[in-house]
Design an enzyme around this catalytic site. Structure first.
Site, PDB file in Angstrom:
ATOM      1  N   GLU A   1       0.821  -1.210   0.000  1.00 43.75           N
ATOM      2  CA  GLU A   1       0.000   0.000   0.000  1.00 43.75           C
ATOM      3  C   GLU A   1       0.857   1.263   0.000  1.00 43.75           C
ATOM      4  O   GLU A   1       0.426   2.306  -0.480  1.00 43.75           O
ATOM      5  CB  GLU A   1      -0.940  -0.006   1.208  1.00 43.75           C
ATOM      6  CG  GLU A   1      -2.158   0.877   1.028  1.00 43.75           C
ATOM      7  CD  GLU A   1      -3.234   0.612   2.065  1.00 43.75           C
ATOM      8  OE1 GLU A   1      -4.369   0.297   1.664  1.00 43.75           O
ATOM      9  OE2 GLU A   1      -2.937   0.719   3.266  1.00 43.75           O
TER      10      GLU A   1
ATOM     11  N   HIS B   1       8.710 -26.189   0.464  1.00 41.07           N
ATOM     12  CA  HIS B   1       8.095 -27.280  -0.291  1.00 41.07           C
ATOM     13  C   HIS B   1       6.995 -26.774  -1.221  1.00 41.07           C
ATOM     14  O   HIS B   1       6.163 -27.561  -1.683  1.00 41.07           O
ATOM     15  CB  HIS B   1       7.547 -28.329   0.674  1.00 41.07           C
ATOM     16  CG  HIS B   1       8.605 -28.922   1.560  1.00 41.07           C
ATOM     17  ND1 HIS B   1       9.381 -29.991   1.178  1.00 41.07           N
ATOM     18  CD2 HIS B   1       9.041 -28.565   2.796  1.00 41.07           C
ATOM     19  CE1 HIS B   1      10.243 -30.281   2.139  1.00 41.07           C
ATOM     20  NE2 HIS B   1      10.057 -29.429   3.139  1.00 41.07           N
TER      21      HIS B   1
ATOM     22  N   LYS C   1     -13.352   2.291  -2.935  1.00 42.25           N
ATOM     23  CA  LYS C   1     -14.308   2.693  -1.898  1.00 42.25           C
ATOM     24  C   LYS C   1     -15.452   3.506  -2.494  1.00 42.25           C
ATOM     25  O   LYS C   1     -16.619   3.337  -2.109  1.00 42.25           O
ATOM     26  CB  LYS C   1     -13.593   3.502  -0.818  1.00 42.25           C
ATOM     27  CG  LYS C   1     -12.630   2.698   0.044  1.00 42.25           C
ATOM     28  CD  LYS C   1     -11.963   3.589   1.081  1.00 42.25           C
ATOM     29  CE  LYS C   1     -10.983   2.802   1.942  1.00 42.25           C
ATOM     30  NZ  LYS C   1     -10.305   3.667   2.937  1.00 42.25           N
TER      31      LYS C   1
END
EC number: 5.3.1.9
Length: 406
Positions: free
Chosen positions: A259, A284, A397
């Protein structure tokens, strides 16, 4: 102590000194408040402890927050699992997922709980929605809320105004402290104090990092930031954390870097892409890509020198199974796996560094988190961007509000 060893060619100090000067200017300006929380948040400890001292009935602290209002606290909860001095458990609601919401509520009782509603702006839609759901779930009247809820927000925000209206205790985040840089503000200090963690040691560790950078002129952060920001073909930074205790820290690291550093600069899109892994498990899964895939990654290893209560692998011999790890401390095995992986990557000429904590406690957690905040600010200066805004998030938003209004 925290040691950061860099396994790549470092720059001459005159090449990076101007960036150090610009960070110093940022501190002196007072515009970026997180730098000063190491001192200003000390008063919060007394205020928090005084508020909670007569609430012996509280066994659960339930934090409701998103992004910077929850990631850092989750990181500390995971790292300080051995540090808690009382029986209060910390739950975190940080998503509008009915699964996690319902699962958390199954574990708590209202009369044993205190809820922390955290929103810097005071209008985070996810937080407000979860707040309303809690009121409905526990069938609370408005006049009862002050017994069960605490607000943490900016002064004069909508949440603060509502707190004043309802008589709910409010703790404040400084206006010049951004959400993802707020872990040493009320966002982190209040829940830590409520749960019995050593918040003072956290601040002391962060202050030690501040002094190493600004007073003692240790240059690992500058060197690392410059190397990683100037290697344009390797703009993915992998944090390989060797302990399950770093799971929450990995999430916080991703939010902080992504961010802060993923920005548009004119017509260019720039930034470092963070990836976080847990060792030895992710050896792995993801290690193969780092070793043999595109050389577009730098790798930071994070390890603990000394771990408490690590069992020793018993000296049991089988006919077909090997005995290489017999009588080895389990944590020593983990660190050996870390070192082996690290040197394998160095042999492939990847840019690698390692951060080693002496042990995992509040002091070292504070140092580590402040280290990464300074690293992020330094990268922002070097990339020529605004480290502290998030315009790309704001677009989503606005679209969400339009969807809900329709």
């Amino acid at each position: 102590m925290l040691n950061n060893t860099l396994f790549f060619k470092q720059s001459e100090i005159h090449t990076i000194s101007s960036y150090a000067n610009r960070i110093n200017d940022e501190v002196k300006s007072g515009d970026i408040g997180y730098y000063h929380l190491i001192d200003t948040s000390l008063n919060l400890i007394d205020e928090s402890l005084q508020f909670i001292q007569d609430k012996e009935y509280v066994k659960n602290i339930v934090l409701v927050g998103m992004g910077g209002s929850s990631c850092g606290v989750k990181a500390l909860r995971d790292m300080l699992f051995n540090e808690k001095s009382n029986q209060r458990e910390l739950f975190i609601l940080d998503n509008t997922s009915s699964h996690s919401f319902n699962k958390t509520l199954e574990k708590i009782k209202l009369e044993e709980s205190l809820f922390l509603i955290i929103s810097k702006t005071g209008s985070t839609i996810e937080v407000v929605s979860l707040f309303k759901l809690l009121i409905e779930h526990f069938k609370l009247d408005m006049q009862e809320l002050k017994k069960y809820f605490v607000f943490i927000t900016d002064k004069d925000s909508k949440l603060h105004q509502e707190g004043e209206n309802l008589g709910i205790k409010c703790f404040f985040i400084p206006a010049n402290v951004g959400g993802r840089f707020s872990i040493l503000s009320a966002v982190g200090i209040v829940p830590l104090c409520f749960c019995g963690y050593n918040a003072k040691a956290l601040l002391e560790g962060a202050k030690a990092c501040f002094e190493d950078f600004f007073t003692h002129k240790k240059d690992e952060i500058l060197q690392k930031a410059y190397h990683y920001c100037t290697h344009k073909n390797a703009n993915i930074n992998v944090l390989f954390s060797y302990s399950d205790a770093f799971k929450g820290f990995n999430e916080w690291y991703i939010q902080l870097i992504a961010e802060s550093l993923g920005k548009k600069q004119g017509y260019k899109r720039i930034g470092l892409t963070p990836i976080a892994l847990i060792g030895a498990r992710d050896q792995h899964s993801f290690l193969q890509l780092i070793m043999d895939g595109p050389k577009n990654k730098t790798v930071t290893f994070l390890k603990i020198k000394d771990a408490q209560k690590a069992p020793i692998i018993p000296d049991i011999h089988f006919k077909f199974l090997d005995s290489l790890s017999n009588k080895v401390n389990l944590h020593e095995l983990l660190n050996a796996q870390c070192d082996a992986t690290m040197h394998a990557l160095i042999a492939e000429n990847l840019s690698v560094d390692v951060i080693e904590l002496e042990k995992l406690d509040a002091w070292h957690a504070g140092y580590l988190m402040y280290y990464y905040e300074l690293f992020t600010s330094t990268c922002g200066v070097m990339l020529g961007i605004n480290t502290y805004d998030q315009p790309g998030v704001e677009v989503g938003k606005l679209i969400l509000k339009n969807i809900l209004n329709s």
